[in-house]
Enzyme design. Structure first.
Site, PDB file in Angstrom:
ATOM      1  CB  SER B 328      -0.924   0.007   1.220  1.00 14.30           C
ATOM      2  OG  SER B 328      -1.909  -0.988   1.054  1.00 14.30           O
ATOM      3  CG  HIS B 369     -13.002   2.142   2.714  1.00 20.89           C
ATOM      4  ND1 HIS B 369     -12.290   1.231   1.962  1.00 20.89           N
ATOM      5  CD2 HIS B 369     -12.496   2.070   3.963  1.00 20.89           C
ATOM      6  CE1 HIS B 369     -11.383   0.649   2.721  1.00 20.89           C
ATOM      7  NE2 HIS B 369     -11.496   1.143   3.965  1.00 20.89           N
ATOM      8  CB  CYS B 382     -10.120   3.161  -0.103  1.00 17.05           C
ATOM      9  SG  CYS B 382     -11.457   2.478  -1.100  1.00 17.05           S
TER      10      CYS B 382
END
Lengths: 366, 634
Positions: B328, B369, B382
């Site tokens: 991420s 989300h 996300c």
């Protein structure tokens, strides 16, 4: 016994040259055995000086008494010397791999050094009885015995180097006494032919090694070729003018073994350079030529043969040792007469020259 | 002249004798001339050769090893210095009875005979004049025993040598590197030109990079020795020159804080902390580490083997040589790229319903989300949002911005053996596989999966570049060199590239990353009140869930790695970096390490009391950054 008349005929020039060489020798021995840590001279120097004094005494004796008197006693002298050599071989003290010294308490006597004089005296006496060329077969056999006996005795000590020095003495007397040259020729041919046999059976391993290493000293620079190589380095690094007295690195730091003995000339070459070598060579050449002059001047065959024999032995040893000290000949335990450390050698050499001067001095007497 | 010679009769006979004598005398004179010529050739013509040989005989040239220059940290704290060491050496030229010498030495020193023999055997083919070190770094008792028996041990010497000393042991081991004897292969390279065989040179780290500065100049001592090698007197001596002192940008306090934090956290990994304004490295960690002092003594094969066989690979410099999936943390790059390429505006929103269908396939998000904009997408990590960006972007656009930020590139750090990560592109796919790029592959790349791999130091450069607005600074360690007249700063290496990043882009990304640390995001453990840390966590998957099932029981560690990339303070960042936790499973577990170092940094700057590490390990049940774990199974 030394009359005023004779005294005038002493060859002072030759004597001077001999003494000069002896003094140079002592100086080189001092230099090479000098210990910079204590700053003192080695006891070898005083030993050599005492030997020199004794040598001069012996010289006085062999000079003063008419050589013909010695000739009359030659058989006795020869047998006495042979006895001493044999005694040294059996009961003497060993050193350097050979049993050749007799312990006299003060110093060690090496009778083989004196054998040359005995051989020269005996052969000269033997051949002088007849005119040149008139030598009987019996006398030839006797001559072979005179040379062969001490040769074998000394060679088995084993000290082949010293034994070999007897040969030029005998050879020279043979030639001058008129032994047909073909005998000499036969000797040389036989010698050449027997060389392989001698190589195989007559030599010790270390002797073979020395000869091989002479041919190629760099093959085994730490082993047999070491002395050879170091001798060359010692002489070569002296250059034209030398490193200076006490400044030879090869001899001072012990890279050249027994420098004071067999390799004293290398030390001279290192410290005094090519100039010193030329002076020393000149002195030796003078001594040899001047000494042989006595043979020409000799009053009788006896004197001539005696001088020729002595000078031949001396010349051979000088040339061989000097060649060896420049690495030009295989290493052999041969001293340089007059200069090398060794009491017996100095005394014997000076005594021998006493005879040479004796013959020259008495050239006019009956 | 009454003479029997005359009575021999014919005058001719006498003449022939005189002739014989004359021939003989001339012959001898000739031989003497020959001897004279022989000596002339030897002493005059070949003088130089024999003079040289004689000098070689009695002169020994001893090398006086120059101490290497000391290495200091930015505050002048000593990182590397020298200590004196005693070696027992053997000069084979001078030992007549090698075996006997070794036996006696073994008895005196307590070193087993076979070990001594083995050492000698290893050097059998060295030139004989080069001394062999039989006992390295000998104890005083060994030296005393040998000295007392010097006479019976010809050729054995005690040699005093300066040896590298690393006072902090393992701390900064990979940065400082280690030293060793120069290898034959090295000697053949220009880098080691003029170095004498057997010299000690830098083998890795700073020791290697700045070997030329640190090495100094060996001295020479010429002595006169006799035939058994006894030293008689000194001819001359040229003292050795110590190598240059160098100062690093490294801050020992931060380095120690980082290593302590790793130790406290209980996992291995690496971390890079640098000043985003200059590229100066403040701390650089790779764990597990090793003690460079074992190399200074001359490493024995056992220790070397152990270091090499260790499955945790302590010699591996993870910060420069470890290639991992960024997970991420790659969303930082994606955000910058998408905004700069004008693909989206900061207010572009994506509705996350637990995933997103792209190109006919459903890619999962770790949560639902709802509607998120760029800032919130970063904060919450996300996946759906970034799948959408991946859908709108070309892979080459991503590659372009990755490169601009330093990923997939060499950072140019002044340490050896750096490796390059990989950012895929159409060109790469074509060259590597001979295939065209499929847009579906971009979706995985968008969340840092797929073929993407990065090194920790390139991650730090990425954050530094984001922090300073687009200047890809070159990380470096050398700060100043003392050539003998005090430390003079060295020129800072030029940045690798400059790419203008719009202020608006930076604001959005910084804000999003600030949320990560300071609001509901996964980086809360990096939060420091008052210092506005911003950053991003990430999880680098080691193996897919299916793969993990297949390889179960193999004994290998398949737990995921956790990233935390960060900078601080927002607005005017002065420290940026990356923390990589090996098999620590979650990026958020890497954040406390950064936090501890940053706190130390700020406390030091403000002359406050330094922070203390929590005694116990962080609990493992805290909220995760599940985005990667979920996405990884796609």
């Amino acid at each position: 016994m030394l009359e005023q008349r004779l005294y005038r005929h002493i060859d002072w020039l030759l004597l001077g040259a001999l003494l000069l060489l002896c003094v140079i020798g002592v100086a080189m021995i001092y230099s090479t055995t000098y210990d910079p840590t204590t700053g003192g001279a080695s006891p070898l120097v005083s030993t050599q000086s005492w030997a020199l004094a004794l040598g001069l005494l012996a010289f006085a004796v062999t000079l003063s008494i008419d050589y013909r008197w010695f000739a009359d006693l030659s058989v006795l002298i020869f047998l006495a010397l042979i006895g001493l050599v044999a005694f040294a071989s059996m009961f003497g003290i060993a050193g350097g791999g050979a049993r050749r010294w007799i312990d006299l308490g003060v110093f060690n006597l090496q009778p083989s050094e004196f054998a040359r004089i005995g051989v020269a005296l005996a052969l000269a006496t033997l051949f002088a009885r007849h005119r040149r060329g008139g030598i009987t077969v019996f006398e030839r056999l006797l001559a072979v015995l005179i040379i062969g006996l001490p040769f074998v005795l000394i060679a088995q000590q084993p000290d082949l180097g010293t034994a070999v020095t007897l040969l030029p003495v005998a050879l020279a007397i043979f030639v001058f006494a008129g032994l047909p040259l073909r005998y000499v020729g036969i000797l040389i041919v036989l010698g050449t032919l027997s060389a392989p046999a001698v190589w195989a059976y007559g030599l010790e391993d270390y002797q073979r090694e020395r000869i091989l290493s002479f041919l190629d000293p760099e093959k085994d620079p730490r082993g047999a070729g070491y002395q050879q190589l170091q001798a060359r380095i010692t002489a070569g690094s002296g250059g034209a003018t030398g490193k200076g007295f006490l400044k030879g690195t090869q001899s001072q730091y012990n890279f050249l073994p027994v420098a004071h003995n067999d390799f004293v000339f290398s030390v001279l070459a290192e410290e005094q350079g090519f100039l010193g070598v030329v002076v020393a060579l000149g002195l030796y050449l003078f001594v040899i030529l001047r000494g042989m002059d006595a043979a020409r001047l000799a009053r009788d065959r006896l004197g001539m043969y005696l001088v020729v024999g002595i000078m031949a032995g001396f010349t051979f040893q000088v040339i061989y040792n000097i060649a060896m000290s420049a690495g030009l000949a295989p290493v052999k335990g041969l001293t340089l007469p007059l200069m090398s450390y060794g009491g017996s050698s100095v005394i014997a050499t000076l005594a021998a020259f006493g005879f040479v001067l004796n013959v020259r001095m008495r050239r006019f007497t009956n | 002249m009454s003479s029997d010679i005359a009575r021999d009769g014919r005058q001719g006979l006498r003449d022939s004798l005189v002739l014989l004598l004359a021939v003989w005398r001339w012959g001898i004179a000739l031989v003497f001339v020959g001897l004279g010529v022989g000596f002339w050739l030897l002493q005059v013509v070949q003088y130089d050769k024999y003079r040289q040989l004689a000098d070689n005989n009695h002169q020994r040239t001893l090398v006086l090893s120059a101490p290497r220059g000391p290495v200091l940290d930015r505050d002048g704290r000593v990182l590397i210095e020298n200590r004196s060491s005693l070696n027992i050496t053997l000069s084979r030229e001078q030992a007549d009875d090698l075996e006997g010498t070794l036996v006696l030495l073994s008895e005196l020193s307590g070193v087993p005979l076979p070990a001594l023999q083995a050492t000698l055997e290893r050097h059998r083919r060295d030139p004989p004049f080069r001394p062999v070190v039989l006992i390295r770094d000998a104890g005083l008792d060994q030296v005393a025993a040998v000295a007392a028996h010097a006479r019976e041990l010809p050729g054995i010497y005690v040699q005093q040598l300066p040896v590298r000393f690393y006072p902090a042991g393992e701390v900064a081991a990979h940065i400082l590197g280690y030293v060793g004897e120069v290898s034959d292969a090295q000697l053949a390279t220009p880098e080691f030109e003029g170095v004498r065989p057997g010299a000690v040179v830098g083998k890795s780290g700073i020791e290697r990079t700045y070997n030329r500065l640190l090495m100094g100049l060996d001295g020479v001592r010429r002595v006169v020795v006799d035939s058994i090698g006894r030293e008689i007197r000194k001819l001359d001596e040229q003292p050795p020159l110590e190598g240059r002192q160098i100062q690093l940008t490294l801050d020992y306090d931060l380095q120690e804080a980082a290593e302590d934090a790793f130790r406290s956290a209980g996992f291995n990994g690496s971390a890079v902390f640098l000043d985003p304004r200059s590229g100066a490295i403040l701390a650089l960690v790779s764990r597990p580490a090793y003690d460079p002092n074992v190399f200074a003594r001359g490493i024995d094969s056992g220790t070397w083997g152990r270091l090499n066989r260790d499955r945790h690979r302590p010699l591996n410099h993870r910060a420069l040589q470890g290639r991992y999936s960024p997970g991420s943390t790659f969303k930082v790059v994606m955000a910058v790229a998408a905004l700069q390429e004008g693909v989206v505006t900061p207010d572009f929103r994506v509705a996350c319903g637990g995933g997103r269908r792209v190109h006919g396939r459903f890619f999962r998000c770790h949560s639902t989300h709802g509607s998120v904009d760029m800032r919130e997408a970063l904060e919450k990590s996300c996946n759906s949002y970034f799948y959408a960006l991946g859908e709108k972007m070309e892979i080459d656009q991503i590659h372009k911005w990755s490169t601009a930020l330093g990923l997939g590139e060499l950072s140019g750090v002044d340490l050896p053996h750096e490796v390059r990560g990989l950012i895929p592109s159409t060109a790469w796919k074509r060259d590597r596989f001979g295939e065209r790029w499929y847009p579906g592959e971009t979706i995985s790349v968008a969340i840092g999966q797929g073929a993407v791999s990065v090194t920790p130091i390139s991650q730090a450069v990425m954050m530094a570049t984001v922090a300073n607005g687009g200047t890809r600074v070159t990380p470096h360690l050398l700060k100043a060199v003392n050539e003998g007249e005090g430390f003079k700063p060295v020129a800072r290496p030029v940045p690798r590239s400059r790419t203008a990043i719009d202020g608006s882009t930076l604001d959005v990304v910084t804000e999003g990353l600030w949320f990560v640390v300071n609001r509901a995001g996964t980086g809360r453990r990096g939060r420091i009140v008052g210092h506005d840390v911003f950053g991003k966590t990430g999880t680098a998957q080691v193996i897919s869930l299916q793969g993990r099932a297949a390889a179960a029981g193999s004994g290998r560690d398949f737990r995921d790695h956790g990233w935390f990339v960060f900078a601080a303070p927002a607005g005017a960042p002065e420290i940026a970096g990356a923390v990589f936790g090996e098999h620590n499973e979650h990026g958020y577990l890497s954040a406390p390490i950064a936090k501890h170092v940053l706190e130390t940094y700020f406390a030091k700057r403000e002359r406050q009391q330094r922070p203390k590490l929590p005694v116990s390990r962080a609990p493992r049940w805290a909220p995760a950054d599940p985005a990667d774990a979920v996405a990884a199974d796609q």
